[in-house]
Design a protein around this motif. Structure first.
Motif, PDB file in Angstrom:
ATOM      1  N   PHE A  25      48.672  40.454  36.080  1.00 54.15           N
ATOM      2  CA  PHE A  25      47.139  41.134  35.814  1.00 54.15           C
ATOM      3  C   PHE A  25      46.472  41.676  37.026  1.00 54.15           C
ATOM      4  CE2 PHE A  25      46.372  36.619  36.359  1.00 54.15           C
ATOM      5  CZ  PHE A  25      45.308  36.523  37.341  1.00 54.15           C
ATOM      6  N   ALA A  26      45.570  42.677  36.712  1.00 50.39           N
ATOM      7  CA  ALA A  26      44.726  43.042  37.541  1.00 50.39           C
ATOM      8  C   ALA A  26      43.179  42.984  37.126  1.00 50.39           C
ATOM      9  CB  ALA A  26      44.897  44.563  37.948  1.00 50.39           C
ATOM     10  N   GLY A  27      42.028  42.742  37.938  1.00 50.11           N
ATOM     11  CA  GLY A  27      40.884  42.667  37.539  1.00 50.11           C
ATOM     12  C   GLY A  27      40.023  42.302  38.666  1.00 50.11           C
ATOM     13  N   ARG A  28      38.838  41.939  38.324  1.00 46.64           N
ATOM     14  CA  ARG A  28      38.005  41.583  39.501  1.00 46.64           C
ATOM     15  C   ARG A  28      37.529  40.110  39.334  1.00 46.64           C
ATOM     16  NH1 ARG A  28      35.353  46.301  41.459  1.00 46.64           N
ATOM     17  NH2 ARG A  28      36.118  48.114  40.331  1.00 46.64           N
ATOM     18  N   VAL A  29      37.380  39.566  40.620  1.00 47.57           N
ATOM     19  CA  VAL A  29      37.087  38.039  40.648  1.00 47.57           C
ATOM     20  C   VAL A  29      35.634  37.931  39.918  1.00 47.57           C
ATOM     21  CG1 VAL A  29      36.279  36.185  42.241  1.00 47.57           C
ATOM     22  CG2 VAL A  29      38.607  37.760  42.659  1.00 47.57           C
ATOM     23  N   GLU A  30      35.427  36.673  39.372  1.00 51.87           N
ATOM     24  CA  GLU A  30      34.003  36.506  38.623  1.00 51.87           C
ATOM     25  C   GLU A  30      33.566  35.330  39.254  1.00 51.87           C
ATOM     26  OE1 GLU A  30      34.433  35.623  34.380  1.00 51.87           O
ATOM     27  OE2 GLU A  30      33.921  37.710  33.944  1.00 51.87           O
ATOM     28  N   THR A  31      34.424  34.136  39.565  1.00 56.81           N
ATOM     29  CA  THR A  31      34.116  33.057  40.337  1.00 56.81           C
ATOM     30  C   THR A  31      35.146  32.583  41.297  1.00 56.81           C
ATOM     31  OG1 THR A  31      34.640  31.331  38.706  1.00 56.81           O
ATOM     32  CG2 THR A  31      32.235  32.411  38.306  1.00 56.81           C
ATOM     33  N   SER A  32      34.785  32.206  42.452  1.00 56.37           N
ATOM     34  CA  SER A  32      35.817  31.489  43.552  1.00 56.37           C
ATOM     35  C   SER A  32      35.391  30.508  44.543  1.00 56.37           C
ATOM     36  CB  SER A  32      36.140  32.643  44.292  1.00 56.37           C
ATOM     37  OG  SER A  32      36.937  32.409  45.260  1.00 56.37           O
ATOM     38  N   THR A  33      36.096  29.399  44.576  1.00 56.54           N
ATOM     39  CA  THR A  33      35.721  28.504  45.597  1.00 56.54           C
ATOM     40  C   THR A  33      37.016  28.477  46.414  1.00 56.54           C
ATOM     41  OG1 THR A  33      37.143  26.834  44.190  1.00 56.54           O
ATOM     42  CG2 THR A  33      34.606  26.868  43.974  1.00 56.54           C
ATOM     43  N   HIS A  34      37.759  29.686  46.596  1.00 58.57           N
ATOM     44  CA  HIS A  34      38.776  29.846  47.517  1.00 58.57           C
ATOM     45  C   HIS A  34      38.166  30.796  48.639  1.00 58.57           C
ATOM     46  CE1 HIS A  34      42.492  31.745  49.249  1.00 58.57           C
ATOM     47  NE2 HIS A  34      43.112  30.894  48.865  1.00 58.57           N
ATOM     48  N   GLU A  35      38.510  30.357  50.003  1.00 59.84           N
ATOM     49  CA  GLU A  35      37.835  31.046  51.008  1.00 59.84           C
ATOM     50  C   GLU A  35      38.224  32.384  51.142  1.00 59.84           C
ATOM     51  OE1 GLU A  35      39.008  28.942  54.517  1.00 59.84           O
ATOM     52  OE2 GLU A  35      41.178  29.512  54.356  1.00 59.84           O
ATOM     53  N   GLY A  36      39.315  32.757  50.357  1.00 64.68           N
ATOM     54  CA  GLY A  36      39.796  34.231  50.694  1.00 64.68           C
ATOM     55  C   GLY A  36      39.293  35.299  49.672  1.00 64.68           C
ATOM     56  N   PHE A  37      38.550  34.941  48.759  1.00 64.93           N
ATOM     57  CA  PHE A  37      38.323  35.725  47.656  1.00 64.93           C
ATOM     58  C   PHE A  37      36.781  35.483  46.988  1.00 64.93           C
ATOM     59  CE2 PHE A  37      42.553  35.227  47.232  1.00 64.93           C
ATOM     60  CZ  PHE A  37      43.215  36.443  47.237  1.00 64.93           C
ATOM     61  N   LYS A  38      36.024  36.592  46.810  1.00 64.66           N
ATOM     62  CA  LYS A  38      34.503  36.305  46.350  1.00 64.66           C
ATOM     63  C   LYS A  38      34.377  37.225  45.001  1.00 64.66           C
ATOM     64  CE  LYS A  38      32.928  40.296  49.209  1.00 64.66           C
ATOM     65  NZ  LYS A  38      34.392  40.847  49.557  1.00 64.66           N
ATOM     66  N   PRO A  39      33.348  36.881  44.445  1.00 66.56           N
ATOM     67  CA  PRO A  39      33.086  37.839  43.207  1.00 66.56           C
ATOM     68  C   PRO A  39      33.073  39.255  43.624  1.00 66.56           C
ATOM     69  CG  PRO A  39      31.738  35.713  43.209  1.00 66.56           C
ATOM     70  CD  PRO A  39      32.335  35.712  44.532  1.00 66.56           C
ATOM     71  N   GLY A  40      33.508  39.958  42.524  1.00 68.28           N
ATOM     72  CA  GLY A  40      33.654  41.331  42.729  1.00 68.28           C
ATOM     73  C   GLY A  40      34.953  41.893  43.456  1.00 68.28           C
ATOM     74  N   ASP A  41      35.742  40.998  44.096  1.00 74.31           N
ATOM     75  CA  ASP A  41      36.807  41.356  44.720  1.00 74.31           C
ATOM     76  C   ASP A  41      38.170  41.877  43.777  1.00 74.31           C
ATOM     77  OD1 ASP A  41      36.112  40.763  47.449  1.00 74.31           O
ATOM     78  OD2 ASP A  41      37.170  39.057  47.302  1.00 74.31           O
ATOM     79  N   ARG A  42      38.508  43.107  43.911  1.00 75.28           N
ATOM     80  CA  ARG A  42      39.618  43.423  43.056  1.00 75.28           C
ATOM     81  C   ARG A  42      40.793  43.004  43.345  1.00 75.28           C
ATOM     82  NH1 ARG A  42      41.040  48.750  42.624  1.00 75.28           N
ATOM     83  NH2 ARG A  42      41.094  48.903  45.111  1.00 75.28           N
ATOM     84  N   VAL A  43      41.716  42.272  42.361  1.00 74.50           N
ATOM     85  CA  VAL A  43      42.769  41.452  42.703  1.00 74.50           C
ATOM     86  C   VAL A  43      43.802  41.917  41.996  1.00 74.50           C
ATOM     87  CG1 VAL A  43      41.762  39.686  43.867  1.00 74.50           C
ATOM     88  CG2 VAL A  43      42.087  39.738  41.442  1.00 74.50           C
ATOM     89  N   VAL A  44      45.096  41.572  42.151  1.00 73.64           N
ATOM     90  CA  VAL A  44      46.361  41.687  41.466  1.00 73.64           C
ATOM     91  C   VAL A  44      47.064  40.428  41.610  1.00 73.64           C
ATOM     92  CG1 VAL A  44      47.791  42.884  43.363  1.00 73.64           C
ATOM     93  CG2 VAL A  44      48.460  43.076  41.019  1.00 73.64           C
ATOM     94  N   LEU A  45      47.941  40.062  40.455  1.00 70.12           N
ATOM     95  CA  LEU A  45      48.715  38.932  40.425  1.00 70.12           C
ATOM     96  C   LEU A  45      50.160  39.395  39.897  1.00 70.12           C
ATOM     97  CD1 LEU A  45      48.114  35.245  39.691  1.00 70.12           C
ATOM     98  CD2 LEU A  45      49.967  36.340  38.428  1.00 70.12           C
ATOM     99  N   ASN A  46      51.401  38.967  40.658  1.00 67.62           N
ATOM    100  CA  ASN A  46      52.504  39.049  40.041  1.00 67.62           C
ATOM    101  C   ASN A  46      53.209  37.883  40.328  1.00 67.62           C
ATOM    102  OD1 ASN A  46      51.943  41.647  42.136  1.00 67.62           O
ATOM    103  ND2 ASN A  46      52.241  42.196  39.927  1.00 67.62           N
ATOM    104  N   GLY A  47      53.884  37.245  39.042  1.00 65.05           N
ATOM    105  CA  GLY A  47      54.449  36.165  39.315  1.00 65.05           C
ATOM    106  C   GLY A  47      53.816  34.879  39.626  1.00 65.05           C
ATOM    107  N   TRP A  48      54.553  33.966  40.498  1.00 59.29           N
ATOM    108  CA  TRP A  48      54.125  32.628  40.487  1.00 59.29           C
ATOM    109  C   TRP A  48      54.309  31.667  39.388  1.00 59.29           C
ATOM    110  CZ3 TRP A  48      54.464  31.422  45.402  1.00 59.29           C
ATOM    111  CH2 TRP A  48      54.285  32.467  46.366  1.00 59.29           C
ATOM    112  N   GLY A  49      55.067  31.905  38.570  1.00 59.36           N
ATOM    113  CA  GLY A  49      54.924  31.239  37.341  1.00 59.36           C
ATOM    114  C   GLY A  49      54.048  31.430  36.260  1.00 59.36           C
TER     115      GLY A  49
END
Length: 330
Positions: free
Chosen positions: A69-93
């Motif tokens: 999937f690809a989209g924009r971060v809504e909420t994050s408690t991960h230090e590497g991402f903040k709301p609005g970031d454009r992200v992609v995910l492939n795999g990882w189960g």
């Protein structure tokens, strides 16, 4: 209370399984430190296996499939991402043991996400998807093992599929002369439009392989496996490399050690599911630079979330050409 949103959910039934469009809420999602508003997903061969139950891809029930999937971060408690970031995910189960991309929202571990390069939109990211990202990993493997354009032709099997289509476009732009193997003769113009120089019928490669055949290519990207991979290896030139990433014909490898011990051929296995973060970032950076987005558009069709169950059947039957972008909001 949050607004409900749509998702494709696969459940077990007395006769097997069913995939249906349902309404769910945030509380139905699994654990994770980043919640993403999903804009686009896609349908890979593995997704087709999950949606149809043709292979035991799904191991947690019920599950939202979709390995990309690809989209924009809504909420994050991960230090590497903040709301609005454009992200992609492939795999990882994801889409196997963790709810995946066939929903308007996803909650996952931030360590699984990659920030999209500025030049790649979320729609283009899913036109690429796991298939295209895997194709890039294959090209990187060929380069790592010294297969350069001056060494000779590069074969791409399953050429009209997602991995094959993107691999042809990438290799052609990088200056390789590409041979495309396909069982769909009607796709010759499509494949040449992506950059293939020659087309061969997959039947040339699908039967039992000789230990060694005539040397025909310096490298190959194989998404088929089984007899096809054995034939590809037997016809690879001295010192060449074959990047293997799929099993459309089968998981077996009924071949010989002859190509390895007599011609020094390398068989490079390509795993896209658990590939480390650094390799993923490199692959997406290379895709931003080396993939012709106009060629990507030529191989891409559009679909809606409601089309996904039927597309699962279509891709397993070999009736999906190139890439499909699923607009989850449509």
């Amino acid at each position: 209370m949050t607004e409900p949103f749509r998702a494709i959910r696969v459940s077990k039934t007395d006769s097997g399984q069913k995939a249906e469009l349902v309404q769910i809420g945030l509380d139905d999602l699994m654990e994770g430190d980043v919640t993403v508003a999903v804009e686009y997903s896609t349908v890979n061969y593995k997704d087709g296996l999950a949606l149809t139950g043709k292979a035991p891809v799904i191991r947690t029930w019920p599950l939202i499939p979709g390995i990309d999937f690809a989209g924009r971060v809504e909420t994050s408690t991960h230090e590497g991402f903040k709301p609005g970031d454009r992200v992609v995910l492939n795999g990882w189960g994801v889409g196997e043991t963790h709810h995946g991309g066939y929903a308007e929202k996803a909650r996952v571990k931030g360590d699984w996400l990659v920030k999209l390069p500025d030049s790649i939109s979320t729609a283009h990211a899913m036109a690429i998807g796991t298939a295209g990202y895997t194709a890039m990993l294959c090209v990187m493997a060929l380069e790592f093992h010294g297969v350069t354009p001056d060494k000779g032709d590069v074969l791409v099997t399953g050429a009209a599929g997602g991995v094959g289509s993107v691999a042809i476009a990438l290799l052609a732009k990088l200056g390789y002369r590409v041979i495309a193997s396909t069982g769909r003769a009607s796709e010759a113009d499509y494949l040449k439009g992506l950059g293939a120089a020659d087309i061969i019928d997959r039947n040339e490669l699908s039967g039992p392989a000789r230990p060694l055949g005539k040397e025909r290519w310096a490298g190959a990207v194989d998404a088929v496996g089984s007899h096809t991979l054995a034939n590809v290896l037997s016809m690879t030139r001295y010192g060449g490399t074959v990047a293997a990433c799929g099993l459309a014909q089968g998981m077996d490898l009924p071949g010989s050690v002859a190509p390895f011990i007599l011609r020094g051929v390398t068989l490079a296995g390509i795993d896209s599911v658990m590939a480390p973060k650094a390799k993923r970032v490199e692959a997406w950076s290379r895709l931003a630079k080396d993939l012709d987005l106009a060629a990507l558009d030529r191989m891409t069709s559009r679909a809606t979330l409601g089309n996904v169950p039927a597309l699962g059947e279509e891709i397993i039957a070999g009736r999906v050409r190139g890439r499909v972008v699923v607009d989850v909001k449509a």
